[in-house]
Design an enzyme around this catalytic site. Structure first.
Site, PDB file in Angstrom:
ATOM      1  N   CYS A  94       0.845  -1.201   0.000  1.00  0.00           N
ATOM      2  CA  CYS A  94       0.000   0.000   0.000  1.00  0.00           C
ATOM      3  C   CYS A  94       0.878   1.247   0.000  1.00  0.00           C
ATOM      4  O   CYS A  94       1.876   1.311   0.734  1.00  0.00           O
ATOM      5  CB  CYS A  94      -0.898  -0.012   1.232  1.00  0.00           C
ATOM      6  SG  CYS A  94      -1.806   1.532   1.504  1.00  0.00           S
ATOM      7  N   HIS A 122       1.911  -7.509  14.094  1.00  0.00           N
ATOM      8  CA  HIS A 122       1.249  -7.295  12.808  1.00  0.00           C
ATOM      9  C   HIS A 122       2.288  -7.283  11.686  1.00  0.00           C
ATOM     10  O   HIS A 122       3.375  -6.712  11.841  1.00  0.00           O
ATOM     11  CB  HIS A 122       0.478  -5.971  12.822  1.00  0.00           C
ATOM     12  CG  HIS A 122      -0.515  -5.836  11.725  1.00  0.00           C
ATOM     13  ND1 HIS A 122      -0.154  -5.500  10.435  1.00  0.00           N
ATOM     14  CD2 HIS A 122      -1.860  -5.997  11.714  1.00  0.00           C
ATOM     15  CE1 HIS A 122      -1.248  -5.453   9.686  1.00  0.00           C
ATOM     16  NE2 HIS A 122      -2.290  -5.755  10.423  1.00  0.00           N
ATOM     17  N   GLU A 124       2.465  -5.589   9.001  1.00  0.00           N
ATOM     18  CA  GLU A 124       2.832  -4.238   8.564  1.00  0.00           C
ATOM     19  C   GLU A 124       3.953  -3.670   9.430  1.00  0.00           C
ATOM     20  O   GLU A 124       4.888  -3.036   8.927  1.00  0.00           O
ATOM     21  CB  GLU A 124       1.621  -3.302   8.619  1.00  0.00           C
ATOM     22  CG  GLU A 124       1.950  -1.884   8.168  1.00  0.00           C
ATOM     23  CD  GLU A 124       0.803  -0.910   8.357  1.00  0.00           C
ATOM     24  OE1 GLU A 124       1.072   0.256   8.683  1.00  0.00           O
ATOM     25  OE2 GLU A 124      -0.360  -1.320   8.163  1.00  0.00           O
ATOM     26  N   THR A 162      -0.354   2.268   9.913  1.00  0.00           N
ATOM     27  CA  THR A 162      -1.327   3.053   9.142  1.00  0.00           C
ATOM     28  C   THR A 162      -2.754   2.946   9.657  1.00  0.00           C
ATOM     29  O   THR A 162      -3.588   3.792   9.345  1.00  0.00           O
ATOM     30  CB  THR A 162      -1.307   2.634   7.663  1.00  0.00           C
ATOM     31  OG1 THR A 162      -1.629   1.242   7.553  1.00  0.00           O
ATOM     32  CG2 THR A 162       0.061   2.888   7.047  1.00  0.00           C
ATOM     33  N   SER A 266     -10.630  -4.399   4.835  1.00  0.00           N
ATOM     34  CA  SER A 266     -10.325  -5.666   4.171  1.00  0.00           C
ATOM     35  C   SER A 266     -11.589  -6.457   3.841  1.00  0.00           C
ATOM     36  O   SER A 266     -11.508  -7.626   3.471  1.00  0.00           O
ATOM     37  CB  SER A 266      -9.409  -6.523   5.061  1.00  0.00           C
ATOM     38  OG  SER A 266      -8.183  -5.875   5.294  1.00  0.00           O
TER      39      SER A 266
END
Length: 285
Positions: A94, A122, A124, A162, A266
């Site tokens: 992303c 996580h 990310e 994010t 999602s």
């Protein structure tokens, strides 16, 4: 009455990644991702039926195969290992996550001690850490209470996952400003996350909702934040992954006159439609 949140379902980054997987599957018998491409088991199952293969780690991906880097991103060393083995890599990280990765690389390279706000487990977070000059020295904090444990330093850079809430980022910044001579704050919370959070607040504040059905994978971080917001507003919430789970909790719907529907970033549109149609049929809305 059913009231929909203004912003719900796939964000730009997730839709971009799913579209890329579908397009790649048209031209390849197999396409790989490292870990689940999105945190929605129903959508992942649909993609797997089309030919998607999900690997637990990069070592499982065969040489010469095609891999799409999911929206959550991956550490630099993982991408470099894949390319060294002749794996075809298409990076679908992303853009908002890329921004956080770039900030981690830039600021750690300038000598800032990087503090990363988010869920340390996580993917990310692992990906952002993996772009820092010294990933092992990045400190991850879940909230302002953990930020209190950061040792005072000359220069600190604060970067956020994010999907975090802006008010939490502000509280952590308020703690760190007392622990650094120079504090560089990076608001890397994506616009889509902020939009969904604000639309959920509006949903419960402006419509006298008796409860909100929240649709999303149970491992979805951004959906979890939406649940927290709804609860903080004093509104009852039922978090379901699909209409089957809603049916299993049908008692929850019986006394609701106005039902709000929200969904994480999602959650595919086809699942939202199924849940909405089930509520409408059951209550006669």
């Amino acid at each position: 009455m059913i009231v929909m949140a203004e912003h719900a379902g796939f964000c730009f980054g997730v839709k971009r990644a799913v579209d890329a997987i579908e397009e790649a599957l048209k031209h390849n018998h197999e396409v790989w991702t490292i870990g689940l491409p999105i945190h929605n088991p129903q959508e992942v199952s649909r993609l797997e039926a089309m030919g998607l293969r999900v690997a637990d780690n990069d070592g499982m991906i065969p040489s010469g195969a095609k891999v799409l880097i999911r929206a959550h991103g991956e550490p630099l060393e993982v991408i470099e290992r894949l390319k060294a083995r002749g794996v075809q890599v298409e990076d679908m990280t992303c853009p908002f996550v890329h921004k956080a990765q770039d900030m981690a690389a830039e600021l750690s390279g300038k000598g800032y001690h990087v503090v990363l706000l988010g869920d340390r487990n996580h993917p990310e977070i692992r990906g952002i850490m993996g772009h820092a000059a010294k990933p092992s020295e990045v400190e991850v904090v879940a909230d302002e209470h953990e930020a209190e444990g950061i040792t005072r330093r000359n220069r600190i850079a604060l970067i956020s996952q994010t999907t975090q809430r802006e008010e939490r980022l502000s509280r952590v910044a308020g703690i760190l400003v007392r622990k650094a001579s120079q504090l560089h704050i990076c608001n890397t919370i994506c616009k889509a996350t902020a939009e969904r959070q604000e639309s959920v607040r509006a949903l419960v504040r402006d419509n006298n909702t008796d409860g909100v059905v929240l649709i999303g994978g149970k491992s979805s971080a951004n959906t979890g934040k939406l649940r927290d917001i709804i609860i903080s507003e004093g509104v009852n919430v039922l978090w379901v992954e699909d209409e089957k789970e809603l049916e299993a909790n049908i008692e929850w719907l019986k006394d609701k006159k106005t039902v709000g529907i929200a969904a994480g970033a999602s959650t595919p549109e086809w699942l939202i439609i199924k849940v909405r149609n089930y509520i409408a049929a059951y209550r006669g809305f």
